[in-house]
Design a protein around this motif. Structure first.
Motif, PDB file in Angstrom:
ATOM      1  N   HIS A  17      52.348  46.034  52.120  1.00 30.17           N
ATOM      2  CA  HIS A  17      52.442  45.806  50.682  1.00 30.17           C
ATOM      3  C   HIS A  17      52.601  44.311  50.408  1.00 30.17           C
ATOM      4  CE1 HIS A  17      53.009  50.081  50.407  1.00 30.17           C
ATOM      5  NE2 HIS A  17      54.072  50.002  51.171  1.00 30.17           N
ATOM      6  N   LEU A  18      51.847  43.793  49.438  1.00 33.09           N
ATOM      7  CA  LEU A  18      51.932  42.379  49.094  1.00 33.09           C
ATOM      8  C   LEU A  18      51.885  42.230  47.590  1.00 33.09           C
ATOM      9  CD1 LEU A  18      51.862  39.343  49.739  1.00 33.09           C
ATOM     10  CD2 LEU A  18      49.377  39.511  49.942  1.00 33.09           C
ATOM     11  N   THR A  19      52.881  41.550  47.036  1.00 37.15           N
ATOM     12  CA  THR A  19      52.888  41.219  45.619  1.00 37.15           C
ATOM     13  C   THR A  19      52.938  39.705  45.484  1.00 37.15           C
ATOM     14  OG1 THR A  19      54.032  43.249  44.982  1.00 37.15           O
ATOM     15  CG2 THR A  19      54.164  41.403  43.449  1.00 37.15           C
ATOM     16  N   CYS A  73      55.339  34.982  43.304  1.00 37.48           N
ATOM     17  CA  CYS A  73      54.969  34.500  41.983  1.00 37.48           C
ATOM     18  C   CYS A  73      54.336  33.115  42.027  1.00 37.48           C
ATOM     19  CB  CYS A  73      56.180  34.494  41.050  1.00 37.48           C
ATOM     20  SG  CYS A  73      56.833  36.135  40.784  1.00 37.48           S
ATOM     21  N   LEU A  74      53.335  32.968  42.847  1.00 42.60           N
ATOM     22  CA  LEU A  74      52.610  31.713  42.962  1.00 42.60           C
ATOM     23  C   LEU A  74      51.339  31.773  42.122  1.00 42.60           C
ATOM     24  CD1 LEU A  74      52.951  31.395  46.803  1.00 42.60           C
ATOM     25  CD2 LEU A  74      54.259  30.143  45.105  1.00 42.60           C
ATOM     26  N   GLU A  75      50.995  30.657  41.501  1.00 40.03           N
ATOM     27  CA  GLU A  75      49.808  30.626  40.674  1.00 40.03           C
ATOM     28  C   GLU A  75      48.641  30.028  41.435  1.00 40.03           C
ATOM     29  OE1 GLU A  75      50.383  28.846  36.938  1.00 40.03           O
ATOM     30  OE2 GLU A  75      51.849  30.323  36.257  1.00 40.03           O
ATOM     31  N   PHE A  76      47.471  30.656  41.318  1.00 34.98           N
ATOM     32  CA  PHE A  76      46.251  30.118  41.890  1.00 34.98           C
ATOM     33  C   PHE A  76      45.090  30.591  41.041  1.00 34.98           C
ATOM     34  CE2 PHE A  76      47.680  33.852  44.076  1.00 34.98           C
ATOM     35  CZ  PHE A  76      46.595  34.693  44.041  1.00 34.98           C
ATOM     36  N   LYS A  77      43.971  29.880  41.122  1.00 35.96           N
ATOM     37  CA  LYS A  77      42.847  30.133  40.236  1.00 35.96           C
ATOM     38  C   LYS A  77      41.689  30.841  40.920  1.00 35.96           C
ATOM     39  CE  LYS A  77      43.871  26.144  37.298  1.00 35.96           C
ATOM     40  NZ  LYS A  77      43.334  24.872  36.738  1.00 35.96           N
ATOM     41  N   ASP A  94      49.163  43.232  44.647  1.00 36.02           N
ATOM     42  CA  ASP A  94      49.437  42.943  43.241  1.00 36.02           C
ATOM     43  C   ASP A  94      49.400  41.435  43.018  1.00 36.02           C
ATOM     44  OD1 ASP A  94      50.482  42.545  40.701  1.00 36.02           O
ATOM     45  OD2 ASP A  94      51.948  44.156  40.879  1.00 36.02           O
ATOM     46  N   ILE A  95      48.431  40.974  42.261  1.00 39.98           N
ATOM     47  CA  ILE A  95      48.346  39.559  41.875  1.00 39.98           C
ATOM     48  C   ILE A  95      48.307  39.533  40.353  1.00 39.98           C
ATOM     49  CG2 ILE A  95      47.114  37.386  42.163  1.00 39.98           C
ATOM     50  CD1 ILE A  95      45.780  38.548  44.627  1.00 39.98           C
ATOM     51  N   SER A  96      49.471  39.604  39.731  1.00 41.48           N
ATOM     52  CA  SER A  96      49.572  39.723  38.279  1.00 41.48           C
ATOM     53  C   SER A  96      50.267  38.515  37.672  1.00 41.48           C
ATOM     54  CB  SER A  96      50.357  40.982  37.896  1.00 41.48           C
ATOM     55  OG  SER A  96      49.707  42.136  38.359  1.00 41.48           O
ATOM     56  N   LEU A 114      43.197  49.293  51.703  1.00 40.86           N
ATOM     57  CA  LEU A 114      43.821  49.055  50.409  1.00 40.86           C
ATOM     58  C   LEU A 114      43.625  50.252  49.482  1.00 40.86           C
ATOM     59  CD1 LEU A 114      45.340  46.591  49.157  1.00 40.86           C
ATOM     60  CD2 LEU A 114      43.267  46.204  47.807  1.00 40.86           C
ATOM     61  N   LYS A 115      44.736  50.727  48.871  1.00 34.83           N
ATOM     62  CA  LYS A 115      44.683  51.865  47.962  1.00 34.83           C
ATOM     63  C   LYS A 115      44.858  51.454  46.505  1.00 34.83           C
ATOM     64  CE  LYS A 115      46.515  55.103  51.402  1.00 34.83           C
ATOM     65  NZ  LYS A 115      47.637  56.032  51.739  1.00 34.83           N
ATOM     66  N   SER A 116      45.619  50.386  46.286  1.00 36.48           N
ATOM     67  CA  SER A 116      45.894  49.959  44.919  1.00 36.48           C
ATOM     68  C   SER A 116      45.717  48.450  44.800  1.00 36.48           C
ATOM     69  CB  SER A 116      47.324  50.342  44.529  1.00 36.48           C
ATOM     70  OG  SER A 116      47.653  49.795  43.278  1.00 36.48           O
ATOM     71  N   LEU A 117      44.955  48.034  43.782  1.00 36.13           N
ATOM     72  CA  LEU A 117      44.743  46.615  43.507  1.00 36.13           C
ATOM     73  C   LEU A 117      45.050  46.353  42.041  1.00 36.13           C
ATOM     74  CD1 LEU A 117      43.742  43.765  44.237  1.00 36.13           C
ATOM     75  CD2 LEU A 117      41.406  44.555  43.766  1.00 36.13           C
ATOM     76  N   THR A 118      46.017  45.474  41.792  1.00 37.23           N
ATOM     77  CA  THR A 118      46.410  45.128  40.429  1.00 37.23           C
ATOM     78  C   THR A 118      46.177  43.639  40.203  1.00 37.23           C
ATOM     79  OG1 THR A 118      48.100  46.855  40.414  1.00 37.23           O
ATOM     80  CG2 THR A 118      48.292  45.124  38.763  1.00 37.23           C
ATOM     81  N   LEU A 119      45.336  43.334  39.220  1.00 33.32           N
ATOM     82  CA  LEU A 119      45.009  41.943  38.874  1.00 33.32           C
ATOM     83  C   LEU A 119      45.242  41.729  37.391  1.00 33.32           C
ATOM     84  CD1 LEU A 119      41.619  41.733  40.845  1.00 33.32           C
ATOM     85  CD2 LEU A 119      43.825  40.843  41.588  1.00 33.32           C
ATOM     86  N   SER A 120      46.268  42.325  36.852  1.00 31.96           N
ATOM     87  CA  SER A 120      46.516  42.281  35.413  1.00 31.96           C
ATOM     88  C   SER A 120      47.115  40.949  34.988  1.00 31.96           C
ATOM     89  CB  SER A 120      47.452  43.421  35.005  1.00 31.96           C
ATOM     90  OG  SER A 120      48.697  43.313  35.651  1.00 31.96           O
ATOM     91  N   SER A 121      46.928  40.630  33.697  1.00 35.17           N
ATOM     92  CA  SER A 121      47.528  39.445  33.064  1.00 35.17           C
ATOM     93  C   SER A 121      47.164  38.158  33.785  1.00 35.17           C
ATOM     94  CB  SER A 121      49.052  39.615  32.982  1.00 35.17           C
ATOM     95  OG  SER A 121      49.393  40.762  32.249  1.00 35.17           O
TER      96      SER A 121
END
Length: 461
Positions: A17-19, A73-77, A94-96, A114-121
């Motif tokens: 798991h990686l957030t 909580c690191l920001e990247f583009k 999760d990269i939100s 991978l089962k779940s990918l979250t790229l929200s916000s």
């Protein structure tokens, strides 16, 4: 952090798991590389890198890696090709809440599990055709709250998803090939800028729920879309983390909006309390993503018309234990509560013109407490079906109503009763023999707030 490279996650081969989200420890620093390899780090605080500009950050071989997820909580583009290639056991990513703008082809190479990918916000505007092709086991894809205005044709081809969330973006048009080749149960296109959906756009997707609400200029043409109208949700409200949808004031669906995926996701409460609806539609819970979590369902209704429920209204509520219907008198129909195999407590006011209450109770083998509101008489044991009532009921309550007499043999079909309550009624007379069969089991009798006097009790009480 602007760039994650292929080397950023090397050697984390057992990570599941990686957030990557927002943090506060190395705040407001500028640095090209920070290397925490083999530093015995066990915890990274929220906001650890808030306001910092870091090109590359290494966390190899730390105790932190044994956790289910990280709150870096690191920001990247930009997500570059093969950036996660070493994480071949990763199941949830999760990269939100960041600044992600570009996902390059091949960014998810190596994430076959991978089962779940979250790229929200984030700040995504375009989703390219081959971005997700390597994610062969993906089940949930959350892209909500970006700035997506363009999705290539066949982007989701050959994906089998339970959830695809594209809500709160800037989509204006859905072509017949946008969702070509995808199988999806739950598709959310609400809160976009949609004006048109091409004919056949949802053909063969196998949708259970399609959300298109809050697209004010959208011309609705359900037949051309190839979607059953019963599966299209347009009138929805957000109540906490729940999305509650209605059609003509009838409950049509209830789902959780998953803002940020967590492997240990759970509801804040197992109770669902609803008001402002006049009925529960057929299959309202059948396709819910959280129907198994609910244990208590309480509904309030004070309208002028009768509240309507169907046997199918409770489909898939397999763990529901308490059903509290503060909705006025409800007409009983055949097999009304048969879907509620775990039901232990039922509160209801009944209309017995079609079915007796005793008929409806026959298949409730787990029911222990029955609370009946507003009855004129106590007749639960006075029909041919009474003998089949489940012997699991040990607590029966009659509250309010015009009951004025308790006849002999009122509970002859329920000798197992341990608790009896009759309160706030007009009860005046208790006939001899009422409690003869109950003497061995009954432990509590509550007859307060009635009109009966002690002189009217008989020796069998």
């Amino acid at each position: 952090m602007e760039i994650l490279t292929r080397q950023s996650f090397m050697c984390l081969k057992n990570l599941q798991h990686l957030t990557i989200a927002e943090n506060k420890t190395f705040q407001k620093i500028q640095c090209r590389v920070i290397d925490f390899t083999q530093s015995k780090i066990e915890f990274v605080a929220d906001g650890a890198f808030d306001g910092s500009h870091i090109d590359t950050l290494y966390f190899f071989n730390n105790k932190l890696l044994s956790h289910n997820y990280f709150l870096w909580c690191l920001e990247f583009k930009n997500l570059r090709p093969s950036v996660f290639s070493c994480l071949n056991k990763l199941e949830n990513l999760d990269i939100s809440n960041g600044s992600l703008e570009i996902i390059e082809n091949g960014a998810f190479i190596g994430l076959e599990k991978l089962k779940s990918l979250t790229l929200s916000s984030n700040k995504l505007t375009h989703i390219g055709r081959n971005i997700f092709e390597k994610l062969i086991n993906l089940n949930s894809l959350i892209l909500r709250n970006n700035k997506i205005n363009n999705i290539d044709d066949k982007t989701f081809d050959k994906q089998t998803l339970s959830t695809l969330d594209l809500s709160y973006n800037e989509l204006k048009f859905i072509s017949k090939y946008t969702f070509y080749g995808v199988k999806c149960k739950w598709l959310d296109l609400s809160n976009n800028k949609l004006t048109s959906i091409e004919s056949g756009a949802f053909e063969n997707i196998n949708l259970d729920n399609l959300y298109v609400g809050n697209n004010d200029k959208l011309i609705e043409n359900y037949d051309a879309w190839n979607v059953d109208e019963s599966k299209i949700q347009t009138d929805c409200i957000i109540q906490g983390i729940l999305r509650i949808c209605t059609k003509l004031n009838s409950l049509s669906s209830v789902d959780v909006i998953i803002h940020d995926f967590s492997p240990d996701f759970s509801l804040p409460s197992s109770k669902l309390e609803l008001s402002g609806i006049s009925s529960i539609g057929r299959n309202a819970f059948n396709n819910s993503n959280i129907n198994v979590y609910f244990k208590i369902l309480e509904i309030h209704y004070t309208g002028n018309h009768e509240f309507i429920i169907y046997p199918e209204s409770f489909e898939s509520l397999i763990n529901l234990e308490d059903l509290i219907l503060n909705v006025g008198a409800t007409t009983l129909t055949s097999n009304l509560f048969d879907k509620l195999k775990s039901l232990k407590y039922l509160k209801i006011q009944v209309i017995e013109t079609i079915q007796y209450l005793s008929q409806v109770l026959i298949n409730l083998k787990s029911l222990r407490t029955l609370e009946i509101i507003g009855n004129k008489t106590i007749g639960i044991c006075q029909n041919v079906y009474s003998k089949n009532i489940s012997n699991s009921i040990v607590d029966i309550r009659y509250v309010s109503g015009e009951i004025d007499e308790l006849p002999e043999n009122s509970f002859i079909c329920m000798p197992q009763i341990e608790v009896l309550t009759i309160t706030k009624t007009n009860l005046l007379i208790i006939q001899a023999g009422v409690f003869n069969l109950l003497k061995l089991k009954i432990t509590f009798t509550h007859l307060a707030a009635n009109q009966v006097t002690r002189q009217r009790y008989n020796d069998d009480i």
